[in-house]
Structures are given as C-alpha cells and as structure tokens.
Design an enzyme around this catalytic site. Structure first.
Site, short mmCIF file in Angstrom:
data_model
loop_
_atom_site.label_atom_id
_atom_site.label_comp_id
_atom_site.label_asym_id
_atom_site.label_seq_id
_atom_site.Cartn_x
_atom_site.Cartn_y
_atom_site.Cartn_z
N CYS A 149 0.86 -1.19 0.00
CA CYS A 149 0.00 0.00 0.00
C CYS A 149 0.89 1.25 0.00
O CYS A 149 0.78 2.13 0.86
CB CYS A 149 -0.95 0.00 1.19
SG CYS A 149 -1.83 -1.56 1.43
N GLY A 184 6.33 8.15 0.04
CA GLY A 184 7.32 8.71 0.95
C GLY A 184 8.13 7.63 1.65
O GLY A 184 9.36 7.73 1.78
N LYS A 185 7.46 6.58 2.11
CA LYS A 185 8.16 5.50 2.81
C LYS A 185 8.97 4.66 1.82
O LYS A 185 10.05 4.16 2.16
CB LYS A 185 7.16 4.64 3.58
CG LYS A 185 6.42 5.43 4.66
CD LYS A 185 5.36 4.60 5.34
CE LYS A 185 4.54 5.44 6.32
NZ LYS A 185 3.74 6.48 5.65
N CYS A 202 -2.28 6.04 9.78
CA CYS A 202 -2.37 7.45 10.20
C CYS A 202 -3.76 7.71 10.78
O CYS A 202 -4.40 8.71 10.48
CB CYS A 202 -2.06 8.40 9.05
SG CYS A 202 -3.12 8.23 7.60
#
Length: 431
Positions: free
Chosen positions: A245, A250-251, A361
């Site tokens: 996912c 960013g990760k 999040c």
C-alpha cells in the site's frame, strides 16, 4: 471586484458542495475542478485556504450563521454554502468586510439565487460586526468535531487528551521534510528546524517546488510521524523489502535511500504513477507493482515488510480537514476488516526472522492497537519487537507501554505538534 475574484469564490463553492454533499475528498475535488487551471497561482492558493478553513471550522461557522438568522432553520444548501464561505473570510481569514460581503452577494446573482441576495447581505453584515466577538466565546474544538469522533477519542484517551486532539485540529500543520541523506545541511537552506528524529520542519509557507533542493531530489515532503516507520527496521542495506500500500511513496523513498531492494505495491495504478514520479525526481530506484496487497503472492518472502494500511486518516485532520466531514463510523468498521486481512497476509510475506511493521495514520484504536492484539492472539508466528525511546530521538511521549508508537494531535506541542499515527513492530519467529 475583478472577474477572477468572483471566479475563485465560485470554484470554492463548487468544492464545498463536492466535499459536503458528495463526500469527495478535498484533494481529489480540487485537482479535478476544470476551472482551477484558469486561475492565477495566488487565487488557487486562496481557494484552497478558504475551503479548508470552512471544513476545519464548520461547526463554529454554522452556529454563527444560525445565531444571525432572523428565523430558525438554515437556508437551502447552496445558499448555506455561500454564507459559510463569507463567514470564513470575515471571522477567520481577515478578509475586508466589503470584499467578503460583496463577493457573496454577486455569487448569489451569478448562481441564479438573486432572491437570496438580501438575506446573504444581512447575515454577513451582522457577522462582520459581531462575528469575532461571538467566535471568541465558542467552544471551538468541540463544535468543529463530529459527535461520534469526539466520543470515540474521549473513550479511548480520556477527556483531557481528547480535548488536546480537537484543539490541535484548529491549526494547520507545519511543513515537514525527509532528506535523502544527511538532513543537517538542509536545515539552514530550507529555513527549517532539525527535529530529534531527523525530520526537517518548516513553519513558514511557500511553494514546495520552488524551495532549494527540490529539483535535485534532495528531500521530499513527509510528516514527522509518517517518517518514523521506515526508520525502525535497522540496517536495510541489500535486504529485500516489500512496501505494501505504498502510494504516495514517501516511505518507499526512505527504504530505497537506506539501501534496500524495494518492491512498492499498491492496488491503484494511478496512485503508483505518483510513486514513480517521486522516485524519478529523487533519483532513487524501486520495483513498482500494481496489485492487491491482500492477495499478492511473490516468488519469495521478504526480509522486511512495511504495511502502511489504508485507514480513516483521522490522525491527519490538521492537513486534511475534510476528514472531519466525509468519514463515518461505518467507514471505520469496513477499514478495520480490510486491515485485518492485509495484516494476516503481510505475515505470510515476511521471512522467518524478518521484521514486519504495521502502521496507520488513524487515531481510532480499531485501526491500530486492536489490530495487533487480534493478530498476536491468532498467529503464533509473530511477536512484538518493542520500539525504544532511543529509536524515536527520545520522544517518549509518543511511545505506549507496549513499545508501540501512538502519537496524537496535541502531543509534542513544544516542537509544533505531530499527526496522529500508530506503529507496531513485529518479528516473524515461526516457519
């Protein structure tokens, strides 16, 4: 009044309708609006701020409107939204009264609502005189929070902590960056503070593509909390890592920058386009695959798996105030079921001896702590691998007693706050 001024308010009115009545995420509605391209950058920025302010302060705004109406009851939807835009400008954006009132009246005429011009003029002029005083007396955090969210946070974290969450939501988040290499030299160039975890934080606004280092791919925008999970694997050089996912990436960028052999997976081909674009700008490499992470079966398992599961995003309200308006309790239940399936499969994708990190999040326990409790109860192949304060730069406030990250809006106030996030690190111990 210029044509562009009125056009900007018209776009804002459309976007408010899309979010509040069609439950379209604000960013999606903004990007899709056909008239935005014709606006100057300054007007586009104004539209974004105006709509975000209405979404963030909706409870306060509606109470002010109700107080200022001569008769009980609210006007029909389109007129109500015109008033909302006017109140946001008058009370929260310091727009000159004549500009806020006149544009609202003209917008009514333009949108075939001329019979309501008198009502709009009267309500907004009264709020222009009394709105700031009335707003100062409101319980802003509670008014702007849907009842179900307030009750869920109060139950999970207590009244004082829930109050801290809703008060934090009244303010826009600062702009955080992750540097591809050593962040210290970029602190001065970006006019940013270097936080204990290595995140760079900038409190002043500006066009991101125009900031130093953007074109050379030296950094990317990423909240302090969102940057934590990828830091918790330890040495990844040469190791095979699945980023499930993965969009917007960013990760993925963090993992690639740490020297891992990364496979970035997402079910949305469109969202993966952004991952590919970001990697190209950053001059980083990763394998990008469009697939359902709950069913994907690679030839071999990975040394490390990062599951940033789809969630309600209730921890990101500071950045996305539309979450307050489009999410429902039913969404939480559906997402929790999907997260459970993803997490179960993520264990299968992790080699024995490997590390699995699960994060969301969200500040809903159903999407965080409860998921790990259920997984550990049903699958003996995984154990908690507690996170230590040292790995978080000493930020003990965001670490729970089980060694999981549980950050909440309202925490780390002295650093400028943090998004709500949950992170659990697990070790695959069974074959």
């Amino acid at each position: 009044m210029t044509d562009t001024t009125l056009a900007a308010r018209g776009v804002a009115l459309d976007l408010l309708r899309d979010v509040l009545r069609k439950s379209v995420p604000f960013d999606d509605a903004f990007d899709a609006h056909p008239d935005l391209a014709g606006l100057e950058p300054r007007d586009r920025g104004f539209v974004r701020v105006l709509v975000a302010t209405v979404l963030r302060r909706l409870g306060q705004i509606d109470e002010l409107i109700q107080t200022s109406l001569a008769k009980p009851g609210l006007p029909k939807a389109a007129i109500h939204d015109m008033l909302r835009l006017g109140v946001a400008q008058l009370v929260f954006l310091n727009t000159p009264p004549h500009a806020a009132v006149d544009t609202a009246v003209e917008l009514a005429a333009q949108r075939n609502a001329a019979p309501y011009k008198g009502l709009i003029n009267a309500v907004l002029r009264r709020i222009g005189r009394e709105g700031a005083t009335l707003a100062a007396q409101q319980d802003a955090g509670r008014l702007n929070t849907p009842d179900w969210m307030w009750l869920s946070w109060r139950t999970a974290y207590g009244t004082a902590r829930a109050r801290g969450i809703v008060e934090a939501h009244l303010h826009e988040a600062p702009l955080d960056f992750t540097a591809k290499n050593d962040p210290a030299p970029w602190a001065e160039r970006l006019e940013a503070a270097l936080l204990p975890t290595g995140t760079l934080r900038r409190t002043t606004s500006g066009s991101v593509p125009e900031l130093p280092g953007f074109d050379e791919g030296a950094w990317w925008v990423q909240d302090l909390a969102a940057a934590l999970p990828a830091k918790l694997f330890g040495d990844l050089r040469g190791k095979r890592v699945f980023d499930l996912c993965a969009a917007p990436g960013g990760k993925t960028a963090q993992l690639a920058a740490q020297g891992a052999r990364v496979t970035a997976l997402d079910r949305s081909a469109k969202r993966l386009e952004r991952v590919t674009e970001n990697l190209a700008r950053l001059r980083l490499e990763a394998e990008v695959i469009t697939a359902d992470a709950a069913a994907w079966t690679p030839e071999e398992a990975a040394d490390a798996v990062l599951l940033d599961a789809p969630c309600s995003a209730t921890g990101a309200v500071r950045r996305h105030p539309d979450i307050l308006r489009v999410k429902t309790p039913d969404d939480i239940a559906k997402l929790a079921k999907a997260q459970g399936r993803l997490l179960a499969h993520a264990v299968d994708l992790t080699k024995p001896g490997g590390t699995l990190i699960y994060c969301t999040c969200s500040i809903q326990p159903e999407e965080g702590e409860a998921q790990i409790t259920r997984l550990l109860a049903r699958d003996a192949r995984v154990q908690r691998h507690p996170i230590t304060p040292h790995e978080l730069g000493g930020l003990t406030e965001i670490l729970n007693p089980l060694g999981e990250v549980r950050s909440l809006p309202g925490m780390l106030a002295d650093l400028g706050g943090i998004d709500g996030f949950f992170v659990s690190r697990l070790r695959r111990v069974g074959a």
